[in-house]
Design an enzyme around this catalytic site. Structure first.
Site, PDB file in Angstrom:
ATOM      1  N   SER A  97     -36.953  77.182  27.555  1.00  0.00           N
ATOM      2  CA  SER A  97     -36.747  75.648  27.456  1.00  0.00           C
ATOM      3  C   SER A  97     -36.497  75.241  29.100  1.00  0.00           C
ATOM      4  O   SER A  97     -35.903  76.172  29.699  1.00  0.00           O
ATOM      5  CB  SER A  97     -35.637  75.305  26.536  1.00  0.00           C
ATOM      6  OG  SER A  97     -35.922  75.724  25.333  1.00  0.00           O
TER       7      SER A  97
HETATM    8  N1  SAH Z   1     -33.870  79.478  23.172  1.00  0.00           N
HETATM    9  C1  SAH Z   1     -34.925  80.046  23.667  1.00  0.00           C
HETATM   10  C2  SAH Z   1     -36.210  79.341  23.486  1.00  0.00           C
HETATM   11  C3  SAH Z   1     -37.116  80.108  22.956  1.00  0.00           C
HETATM   12  S1  SAH Z   1     -38.562  79.389  22.479  1.00  0.00           S
HETATM   13  C4  SAH Z   1     -34.474  80.359  25.052  1.00  0.00           C
HETATM   14  O1  SAH Z   1     -33.219  79.872  25.505  1.00  0.00           O
HETATM   15  O2  SAH Z   1     -35.212  81.119  25.877  1.00  0.00           O
HETATM   16  C5  SAH Z   1     -38.382  79.610  20.619  1.00  0.00           C
HETATM   17  C6  SAH Z   1     -38.353  80.803  19.961  1.00  0.00           C
HETATM   18  O3  SAH Z   1     -38.442  80.660  18.602  1.00  0.00           O
HETATM   19  C7  SAH Z   1     -39.617  81.795  20.432  1.00  0.00           C
HETATM   20  O4  SAH Z   1     -39.196  83.099  20.853  1.00  0.00           O
HETATM   21  C8  SAH Z   1     -40.009  82.359  18.841  1.00  0.00           C
HETATM   22  O5  SAH Z   1     -40.471  83.665  18.824  1.00  0.00           O
HETATM   23  C9  SAH Z   1     -38.885  81.817  18.129  1.00  0.00           C
HETATM   24  N2  SAH Z   1     -39.156  81.553  16.497  1.00  0.00           N
HETATM   25  C10 SAH Z   1     -39.965  80.957  16.089  1.00  0.00           C
HETATM   26  N3  SAH Z   1     -40.020  80.809  14.832  1.00  0.00           N
HETATM   27  C11 SAH Z   1     -38.973  81.644  14.609  1.00  0.00           C
HETATM   28  C12 SAH Z   1     -38.230  81.959  13.254  1.00  0.00           C
HETATM   29  N4  SAH Z   1     -38.647  81.560  11.942  1.00  0.00           N
HETATM   30  N5  SAH Z   1     -37.106  82.762  13.244  1.00  0.00           N
HETATM   31  C13 SAH Z   1     -36.725  83.256  14.666  1.00  0.00           C
HETATM   32  N6  SAH Z   1     -37.103  83.160  15.724  1.00  0.00           N
HETATM   33  C14 SAH Z   1     -38.408  82.138  15.534  1.00  0.00           C
END
Ligand code: SAH
Length: 214
Positions: free
Chosen positions: A60
């Site tokens: 993000s």
């Molecule tokens: N907080 C992260 C942003 C990641 S983007 C950072 O600081 O980098 C969102 C993430 O959510 C992705 O890696 C994706 O694989 C994960 N995601 C999506 N659906 C999910 C689910 N049902 N359970 C766990 N992770 C999930």
């Protein structure tokens, strides 16, 4: 321009944009974002933008990380659940501001890399697992705070149940229309869940189940 200078510039920009909590600003100063982005993007680590990471996901934008963290109203006794570990950057920021962070990611590859970063930085109060974050982490519930960093059409009911009854706060992006999402803050008091919309945002979708590949 060196990295420290870029970092200070970014922190000043965030401060001017309303991130006034000095604990959050110093957490952003302490966690090296360049460690959380793929090598070709290291140069852009302190630009205020989201960047691609492995498995087609994104880290993000720093403003959104800071804004969501500020709206979570953390204190050092909080037990926090994060759904969507991704690079681990948001979890690392949270870990400096609360007692313990539980974070769930559906891609094993991403989680392994994030865990390696937590160890390298000595962030020992983060516990992580591969799984479907929409199911929460029942063994550790209730949580004082929950942050979801992937967008869903509605609040996953299991997560609402795992939020502390008395003043628990959850922040998550919700789909409002195709290609449109808003960040919503939910404050729980017993069976009452107060909704507040905060900011238009753009997150990757919350996907059901654990990733089959990788
Ligand atoms: N907080 C992260 C942003 C990641 S983007 C950072 O600081 O980098 C969102 C993430 O959510 C992705 O890696 C994706 O694989 C994960 N995601 C999506 N659906 C999910 C689910 N049902 N359970 C766990 N992770 C999930």
């Amino acid at each position: 321009m060196n990295e420290d200078y870029r970092k200070i510039q970014l922190i000043m920009t965030l401060r001017n944009q309303g991130i006034r909590d000095t604990r959050i600003l110093s957490a952003l100063e302490r966690i090296p974002r360049e460690l959380f982005v793929p090598e070709p993007f290291a140069e852009q680590a302190y630009a205020d933008q989201s960047l691609p990471i492995e498995c087609g996901q994104t880290i993000s934008q720093p403003y959104v990380v800071a804004f969501m963290t500020q709206k979570l109203e953390l204190d050092d006794r909080c037990k926090v659940l994060e759904v969507g570990t991704g690079s681990g950057y948001q979890a690392a920021i949270l870990s400096l501001l609360c007692r313990r962070v539980y974070t769930i990611e559906r891609y094993r590859t991403l989680l392994r890399q994030a865990d390696a970063r937590f160890s390298k930085l000595g962030l020992t109060n983060i516990t992580s697992m591969v799984g479907d974050g929409a199911k929460g982490w029942p063994q550790q519930a209730p949580f004082d705070r929950i942050m979801v960093t992937a967008a869903a059409p509605t609040v996953p009911p299991v997560l609402a149940e795992q939020l502390k009854e008395d003043g628990g706060i959850m922040i998550l992006p919700l789909d409002t229309a195709p290609q449109e999402q808003e960040l919503v803050r939910i404050t729980r008091n017993g069976d009452d869940f107060e909704h507040e919309s905060l900011l238009p945002v753009r997150f990757v979708p919350l996907v059901e189940g654990t990733a089959r590949e990788l």
